[in-house]
Design a protein around this motif. Structure first.
Motif, PDB file in Angstrom:
ATOM      1  N   PRO A  53      -2.085   9.885   9.017  1.00  0.00           N
ATOM      2  CA  PRO A  53      -0.739  10.360   9.348  1.00  0.00           C
ATOM      3  C   PRO A  53      -0.819  11.217  10.606  1.00  0.00           C
ATOM      4  O   PRO A  53      -1.612  12.164  10.656  1.00  0.00           O
ATOM      5  CB  PRO A  53      -0.361  11.209   8.127  1.00  0.00           C
ATOM      6  N   ASP A 253       3.255   8.237  -3.352  1.00  0.00           N
ATOM      7  CA  ASP A 253       2.537   9.386  -2.796  1.00  0.00           C
ATOM      8  C   ASP A 253       1.953  10.110  -4.005  1.00  0.00           C
ATOM      9  O   ASP A 253       2.692  10.518  -4.909  1.00  0.00           O
ATOM     10  CB  ASP A 253       3.509  10.265  -2.010  1.00  0.00           C
ATOM     11  N   HIS A 280       0.557   6.976  -0.188  1.00  0.00           N
ATOM     12  CA  HIS A 280       0.234   8.164   0.589  1.00  0.00           C
ATOM     13  C   HIS A 280      -0.810   8.878  -0.251  1.00  0.00           C
ATOM     14  O   HIS A 280      -0.484   9.447  -1.301  1.00  0.00           O
ATOM     15  CB  HIS A 280       1.465   9.055   0.787  1.00  0.00           C
ATOM     16  N   ASP A 326      -1.630  11.182   3.389  1.00  0.00           N
ATOM     17  CA  ASP A 326      -0.520  12.095   3.703  1.00  0.00           C
ATOM     18  C   ASP A 326      -0.937  13.467   3.203  1.00  0.00           C
ATOM     19  O   ASP A 326      -0.794  13.774   2.030  1.00  0.00           O
ATOM     20  CB  ASP A 326       0.781  11.633   3.025  1.00  0.00           C
TER      21      ASP A 326
END
Ligand code: RM4
Ligand code: MN
Ligand code: MN
Length: 429
Positions: A53, A253, A280, A326
């Motif tokens: 990211p 995520d 993520h 992430d």
């Protein structure tokens, strides 16, 4: 812009070559006894990649403060350079996921060329309608795609279309939509109407997707809305993705669930429904902590990969998840954390490849719970580090990621080249 000099990596690898060779041979022998060909595993691991990211290479922050690090990237070009270093050493992060407007730049063609010079491509684009942009007509204080006001929703839709346009220029193939929309008080928002507005807005974005693009809907249990969030769980995400059509899928995520939620089960459900967009990766203890992948619960990460490897093994139709990190780094050098996380994600994948699928099928069929769970443990407890090191070595990367990075002095160089910025307040940017 220059990355780390080849000679620095070679010099750091040199004394370790002998150990990697011995360890790899030894592991190869052990695996052969288990009927596993190490070269097959190594080839699969070498083909695996996880996206960085762009926002992860800067120092994050909390609601309370942000403590900037030395030599932080000043713009998207600097961020890309840091991502280049991560990939140069790890050989496991061939793509970058951009966030707009944080990564706006004046020449997307030049950015694409810069990325290519580091061997990098672009993964999913991320839109941001959870904060206001300078000069925009309508505020997102009370929501964006689900806002009660049509003009605010239209502005949020237009921003997502803009992200698609940028992504087209860069060769991206997906748009990730995470919104902070929700409410802080019971009664503040009409739940059903807000969700209907989400469907109406995302439909407009969906209709604008190029034919070979996908739309990743990302759910999150809470934050910034603390009473109710419009897309708060995989159920809401799944309802929306189903309503929109085949190009819309659900992104998981890892930090966006309540503690102890069985994420690998959610992953299995989404795979079965043909709706798993991808991930993520990060880790957490309490909430959306954005800690380094596998730093708190490595077994959970392994169990997620166990579902993924099983799906690939069973050739589930349409199974093609996107892998992204992430994370937010508050107390470490972001480059080090991202390399360590990428390594941890690859490690989990390699371990999951070692699960004896036929034996597991048989144990499940025979209701032999103990054997089944021990088969998973055996794979998880195998030290696959020699495979990871071998893959990096073959790809021209560093055997010892953090050691080589520190020896390179890259951060100190950046501290000179990139003047420090003011401390700033709380928040992740
Ligand atoms: C959110 C979510 C999104 C990310 C932002 C920065 O919590 O995880 O994916 O883009 O944070
Ligand atoms: Mn996320
Ligand atoms: Mn998050």
């Amino acid at each position: 812009m220059s990355l780390i000099h080849r000679s620095v990596i070679d010099a750091h690898n040199e004394p370790l070559l002998r150990h990697v060779k011995n360890d790899y041979e030894h592991l190869g022998e052990q695996l052969a006894r288990r009927g596993v060909d190490i070269e097959t595993i190594t080839a699969k691991v070498a083909a695996f990649g996880v996206a960085i990211p762009s926002w992860g290479v800067g120092t994050g922050g909390t609601r309370f403060a942000r403590f900037p690090g030395l030599g932080e990237p000043r713009d998207v070009h600097d961020k890309l350079q840091d991502c280049g270093v991560i990939h140069q050493l790890s050989r496991a992060t061939p793509t970058v996921s951009l966030h707009i407007p944080w990564d706006r730049c004046s020449d997307w063609g030049a950015l694409k060329d810069q990325a290519a010079s580091y061997g990098l491509g672009f993964d999913a684009m991320n839109s941001n309608t959870f904060s206001d942009q300078a000069g925009q007509a309508h505020s997102y204080k009370y929501g964006s795609l689900t806002h009660a006001d049509a003009a605010t929703r239209a502005q949020a839709v237009a921003h997502n279309l803009d992200c698609i346009e940028i992504g087209r220029k860069l060769g991206s193939k997906a748009l990730t939509v995470w919104i902070g929309d929700g409410s802080n008080f019971p009664g503040q928002q009409h739940f059903r109407r807000a969700f209907d507005r989400y469907l109406e807005s995302t439909r407009q974005i969906y209709d604008a997707l190029p034919s070979d693009w996908r739309m990743f809907l990302e759910h999150k249990i809470c934050e910034p809305a603390f009473y109710a969030t419009v897309i708060q769980d995989w159920g809401s995400s799944y309802l929306a993705a189903s309503a929109l059509g085949p190009k819309a899928q659900c992104l998981v995520d890892l930090g966006h669930h309540a503690p102890n939620v069985n994420i690998e089960l959610i992953v299995a459900r989404l795979i079965a429904a043909g709706k798993l967009a991808g991930f993520h990766f990060n880790d957490s203890k309490y909430g959306d902590d954005d800690l380094d992948s596998g730093s708190v619960s490595p077994y959970r990460l392994f169990l997620v990969f166990n579902e993924l490897v099983a799906a690939a093994h069973e050739q589930v139709k349409g199974f093609d998840p996107a892998y992204m990190l992430d994370q937010s780094h508050n107390v470490t050098d972001p480059i080090e954390s991202l390399m360590a996380s990428a390594e941890q994600v690859v490690r989990s994948y390699a371990q999951a490849l070692l699960v004896d699928r036929a034996a597991l099928d048989a144990a499940q069929q025979a209701n032999d719970a103990l054997t089944a769970t021990r088969l998973l443990q055996r794979a998880f407890q195998t030290d696959v580090q020699p495979i990871l090191q071998q893959v990096r070595l073959q790809g021209g990367g560093a055997i010892d990621l953090i050691g080589a990075y520190r020896a390179s002095g890259y951060r100190a160089q950046m501290a000179e080249q990139r003047p420090a910025r003011a401390g700033g307040g709380g928040g992740i940017v």
